[in-house]
Motif scaffolding. Structure first.
Motif, short mmCIF file in Angstrom:
data_model
loop_
_atom_site.label_atom_id
_atom_site.label_comp_id
_atom_site.label_asym_id
_atom_site.label_seq_id
_atom_site.Cartn_x
_atom_site.Cartn_y
_atom_site.Cartn_z
N GLY A 57 -9.33 37.08 1.41
CA GLY A 57 -10.53 36.65 2.31
C GLY A 57 -10.48 37.42 3.68
N PHE A 58 -9.66 38.30 3.67
CA PHE A 58 -9.50 39.16 5.19
C PHE A 58 -9.14 37.93 6.15
CE2 PHE A 58 -12.69 41.47 2.99
CZ PHE A 58 -12.03 42.81 3.26
N ARG A 59 -7.90 37.37 5.75
CA ARG A 59 -7.48 36.56 6.80
C ARG A 59 -6.16 36.90 7.48
NH1 ARG A 59 -4.83 32.32 4.46
NH2 ARG A 59 -4.89 30.93 6.56
N GLY A 60 -5.75 38.05 6.93
CA GLY A 60 -4.59 38.83 7.36
C GLY A 60 -3.28 38.19 6.95
N SER A 61 -2.16 38.62 7.56
CA SER A 61 -0.88 38.13 7.11
C SER A 61 -0.24 37.45 8.59
CB SER A 61 0.00 39.21 6.46
OG SER A 61 0.25 40.26 7.75
N PRO A 62 0.60 36.37 8.33
CA PRO A 62 1.16 35.91 9.46
C PRO A 62 2.21 36.76 10.04
CG PRO A 62 1.94 34.81 7.55
CD PRO A 62 0.98 35.86 7.05
N VAL A 63 2.38 36.55 11.40
CA VAL A 63 3.29 37.49 12.17
C VAL A 63 4.79 36.57 11.98
CG1 VAL A 63 4.08 38.26 14.35
CG2 VAL A 63 1.58 37.94 13.85
N SER A 64 5.66 37.29 11.65
CA SER A 64 7.13 36.95 11.35
C SER A 64 8.01 36.99 12.61
CB SER A 64 7.97 37.57 10.05
OG SER A 64 8.81 37.16 9.95
N LEU A 65 8.55 35.68 12.84
CA LEU A 65 9.52 35.75 14.25
C LEU A 65 10.82 35.67 13.72
CD1 LEU A 65 7.05 33.76 16.44
CD2 LEU A 65 7.32 36.34 16.36
N THR A 66 11.83 36.49 14.40
CA THR A 66 13.10 36.39 14.17
C THR A 66 13.88 36.17 15.49
OG1 THR A 66 13.14 38.18 12.28
CG2 THR A 66 15.11 37.59 13.19
N TYR A 67 14.60 34.93 15.44
CA TYR A 67 15.21 34.66 16.86
C TYR A 67 16.48 33.69 16.38
CZ TYR A 67 12.29 30.58 15.76
OH TYR A 67 11.71 29.45 15.60
N ASN A 68 17.16 33.55 17.51
CA ASN A 68 18.19 32.61 17.47
C ASN A 68 17.52 30.98 17.73
OD1 ASN A 68 20.61 30.79 18.72
ND2 ASN A 68 21.58 32.75 18.12
N PRO A 69 18.08 30.08 17.00
CA PRO A 69 17.37 28.91 16.87
C PRO A 69 17.63 28.17 18.43
CG PRO A 69 18.68 29.10 15.20
CD PRO A 69 19.00 30.39 15.81
N SER A 70 18.94 28.44 19.15
CA SER A 70 19.00 27.96 20.61
C SER A 70 18.46 29.06 21.46
CB SER A 70 20.50 27.96 20.61
OG SER A 70 21.14 28.78 20.62
N SER A 71 17.44 29.86 21.04
CA SER A 71 17.09 30.77 21.98
C SER A 71 16.00 30.16 23.21
CB SER A 71 16.46 31.93 21.54
OG SER A 71 15.71 32.79 22.41
N GLN A 72 16.34 30.30 24.41
CA GLN A 72 15.34 29.80 25.51
C GLN A 72 14.28 30.58 25.55
OE1 GLN A 72 17.80 29.22 28.89
NE2 GLN A 72 18.21 26.89 28.36
N ILE A 73 14.35 31.87 25.33
CA ILE A 73 13.44 32.82 25.46
C ILE A 73 12.11 32.48 24.59
CG2 ILE A 73 12.67 35.20 25.55
CD1 ILE A 73 14.48 34.46 27.72
N ARG A 87 -2.04 35.46 13.03
CA ARG A 87 -2.02 36.26 12.10
C ARG A 87 -2.83 37.78 12.33
NH1 ARG A 87 -1.75 32.63 7.16
NH2 ARG A 87 -2.33 34.55 6.02
N TYR A 88 -2.27 38.68 11.70
CA TYR A 88 -2.57 39.97 12.21
C TYR A 88 -3.53 40.59 10.86
CZ TYR A 88 -3.10 45.29 12.57
OH TYR A 88 -3.32 46.38 12.66
N LEU A 89 -4.65 41.04 11.21
CA LEU A 89 -5.76 41.75 10.25
C LEU A 89 -6.08 43.28 10.54
CD1 LEU A 89 -7.21 41.73 7.42
CD2 LEU A 89 -9.15 40.65 8.73
N ALA A 90 -5.61 43.97 9.75
CA ALA A 90 -5.86 45.51 10.24
C ALA A 90 -7.31 45.67 9.82
CB ALA A 90 -5.31 46.35 9.45
N THR A 91 -8.00 46.63 10.80
CA THR A 91 -9.41 46.85 10.65
C THR A 91 -9.62 47.42 9.16
OG1 THR A 91 -9.33 47.53 12.85
CG2 THR A 91 -11.08 48.66 11.25
N PRO A 92 -10.61 46.85 8.64
CA PRO A 92 -10.67 47.11 7.16
C PRO A 92 -10.91 48.61 6.81
CG PRO A 92 -12.06 45.21 7.68
CD PRO A 92 -11.66 45.95 9.03
N TRP A 93 -11.68 49.44 7.48
CA TRP A 93 -11.63 50.74 6.92
C TRP A 93 -10.32 51.69 7.70
CZ3 TRP A 93 -12.36 53.95 11.43
CH2 TRP A 93 -12.79 53.31 12.65
N LEU A 94 -9.53 50.97 8.24
CA LEU A 94 -8.25 51.53 8.56
C LEU A 94 -7.02 50.90 7.96
CD1 LEU A 94 -8.75 52.31 12.41
CD2 LEU A 94 -8.61 53.92 10.40
N SER A 95 -7.41 50.36 6.74
CA SER A 95 -6.29 49.54 5.96
C SER A 95 -5.11 50.49 5.32
CB SER A 95 -6.92 48.75 4.87
OG SER A 95 -7.82 49.30 3.98
#
Length: 545
Positions: A57-73, A87-95
């Motif tokens: 449904g052109f919803r895009g894919s979620p952004v995956s975040l990798t980090y330390n569980p105790s990261s203050q950042i 979520r990030y969805l690429a331009t359809p004609w640039l898929s």
């Protein structure tokens, strides 16, 4: 007629009917079929994901975040960034990652503006351009001093480090510069040596691991505009240089925060990846053409510095030493890293997942799609997703209490990554000459005060160049100067043996042992032949019966 003859007659009749039906079909049916087959092949070859986006449904894919569980950042900064949690969805004609990567380089639709150029003179005599875009230049607010910013101006400064053979005129960089300035920041692009229309004025060139220029620029800006917090954004090879610089200096950097976009991380893995498939070899060829143009532009200086016939080291050593993946654990600055898993240039195989998760100062954001430095979004494809994510992260970091504050080292002794402690390949130079190999040169002056290490790197895969002259410390020279008259100067042979054992990190006795063992069969055969002829004449003849 028996049964077998009936079967043969039936099969022959069937084939006749098949061929008759095939000839009866119109020609355009075959054309349509061939076109459909070509579309399927190209869809898979170019890694399109339009059908996948359509089914979701052109919803895009979620952004995956990798980090330390105790990261203050993460908890204090990244958690407030809606773009990184969306979520990030690429331009359809640039898929397609290949379409995106090509489009951003050739039809990037960059904003139109004019830089203010400042020439920066490095300590070794090199010259390169710093291209500025002030917030006042894009906000429409007139300023009295059109050529410089005030020394006490607290407006944050963002330093941009371009990618390989890129400069401030690159479309993707102009997107980032313009949007960052629109958000109220002063932006400066630190062009690489020999790029941006500036000639090379010293024997130093840039390469994927050359951090000295970035270090000098950041220290200069921190000294000149001490009231303004400094942030750094690196793209592609510029991201590799940035992470390596942050890891080398640790706490002793005047950088409040940093972002690395589409970093290659491990150059050795990347060089293998870019030569693996046909589509990747096209990128390899494109990078080679860019580097050849750079080399031709500075051909006179290259021809004087390079030892074109001396091939001593493989390019793998260069890639290993210049990779930033081994420095990510020493980063002490809040660092956001963004990469696309379908990046056709910087493979996902090189991403240091565990190292990023172990460091509390690092947050890694990955998307399923995006290509290399592209991430186009919207129907028109007029904006880049990663530019919006970078600006949102920098604003959240600026308003948080987690900006890094420089902590100078207590001891002046060189660390494991300092210029003094590094090997010759860390300090440059590298020069692209031939496929697959690196040529190394070493020069020692007669009084043994200067040491020049010249290393030549391959043009075919990634990087460019540096040549650097390293002088021994003044205190070491003065310390040994008193005894210089009593010590006999080493001969040329002794210096050659010293350089040989020093470069191979092995004892000269081990090298001598290897030489004796490897040459013993030939020497033994020669000695046996000589002694056989000598004693043959001395032996008495046979006594006749």
């Amino acid at each position: 007629m028996d049964c077998s003859e009936a079967i043969l007659e039936t099969a022959g009749t069937a084939y006749k009917l098949v061929f008759k039906a095939a000839f009866a079909l119109p020609l355009w049916h075959y054309v349509v079929g061939v076109c459909l087959c070509c579309i399927v092949v190209l869809y898979n070859f170019l890694e399109f994901h339009f059908i996948q986006d359509l089914f979701t449904g052109f919803r895009g894919s979620p952004v995956s975040l990798t980090y330390n569980p105790s990261s203050q950042i993460y908890h204090g900064v990244v958690s407030k960034c809606r773009t990184l949690h969306g979520r990030y969805l690429a331009t359809p004609w640039l898929s397609s990652p290949h379409f995106q990567t090509s489009f951003v380089n050739f039809f990037g639709n960059p904003p139109v503006f004019t830089y203010r150029r400042q020439m920066f003179h490095a300590s070794d005599g090199g010259t390169f351009a710093l291209d500025w875009l002030m917030h006042s230049d894009v906000s429409g607010v007139a300023v009295q001093n059109h050529h410089a910013i005030a020394k006490d101006d607290p407006t944050p400064i963002v330093v941009m480090i371009p990618g390989l053979t890129s400069d401030s005129a690159s479309p993707y960089l102009k997107h980032l510069v313009y949007n960052t300035a629109k958000h109220g920041w002063n932006v400066v692009v630190s062009n690489h040596r020999g790029l941006g229309g500036v000639s090379v004025t010293s024997d130093c060139f840039y390469n994927a691991g050359w951090t000295e220029d970035v270090r000098e620029v950041i220290n200069h800006l921190h000294k000149e505009y001490s009231a303004a917090p400094l942030f750094v954004v690196g793209t592609s090879i510029g991201a590799n240089i940035l992470v390596k610089y942050l890891g080398e200096d640790g706490e002793n950097v005047p950088v409040a925060g940093a972002v690395a976009i589409c970093s290659p991380w491990d150059l050795l893995i990347g060089s293998r990846f870019i030569s693996r498939r046909l589509i990747q070899k096209l990128y390899d060829r494109a990078l080679t053409i860019g580097l050849q143009g750079y080399a031709q532009l500075h051909e006179t200086r290259y021809s004087r510095l390079a030892n074109w016939d001396g091939i001593k080291k493989t390019v793998d050593t260069y890639y290993r030493r210049c990779s930033s993946s081994s420095f990510i654990g020493q980063v002490s600055v809040p660092l956001l890293c963004i990469s696309a898993l379908d990046d056709p240039v910087c493979t996902r195989e090189a991403i240091p997942w565990d190292e990023c998760r172990a460091n509390k100062n690092v947050v890694l954001a990955t998307t399923q799609h995006g290509g290399h430095l592209a991430f186009f979004e919207g129907i028109a494809g007029s904006s880049l997703w990663w530019v919006k994510a970078v600006n949102e992260y920098l604003e959240a970091l600026l308003s948080s209490p987690f900006m890094h504050v420089q902590k100078k080292a207590e001891s002046v002794e060189p660390g494991p990554h300092s210029a003094i402690a590094q090997s010759s390949i860390d300090q440059g130079p590298y020069l692209n000459v031939a496929d697959g190999m690196v040529a190394a040169m070493g020069e020692t002056s007669e009084d043994n005060k200067d040491q020049t290490n010249r290393i030549v790197s391959v043009t075919g895969n990634h990087e460019t160049v540096t040549t650097r002259r390293i002088s021994t410390n003044a205190d070491q020279t003065s310390e040994h100067g008193a005894n210089a008259a009593d010590v006999k100067a080493p001969s040329i042979i002794e210096r050659c043996f010293y350089q040989l054992s020093r470069q191979n990190n092995k004892s000269i006795w081990l090298l001598a042992y290897i030489a004796i063992v490897s040459s013993w069969p030939l020497v033994g055969a020669a000695v046996g032949f000589l002694f056989k002829r000598k004693f043959k004449g001395a032996l008495p003849g046979k006594v006749p019966k």
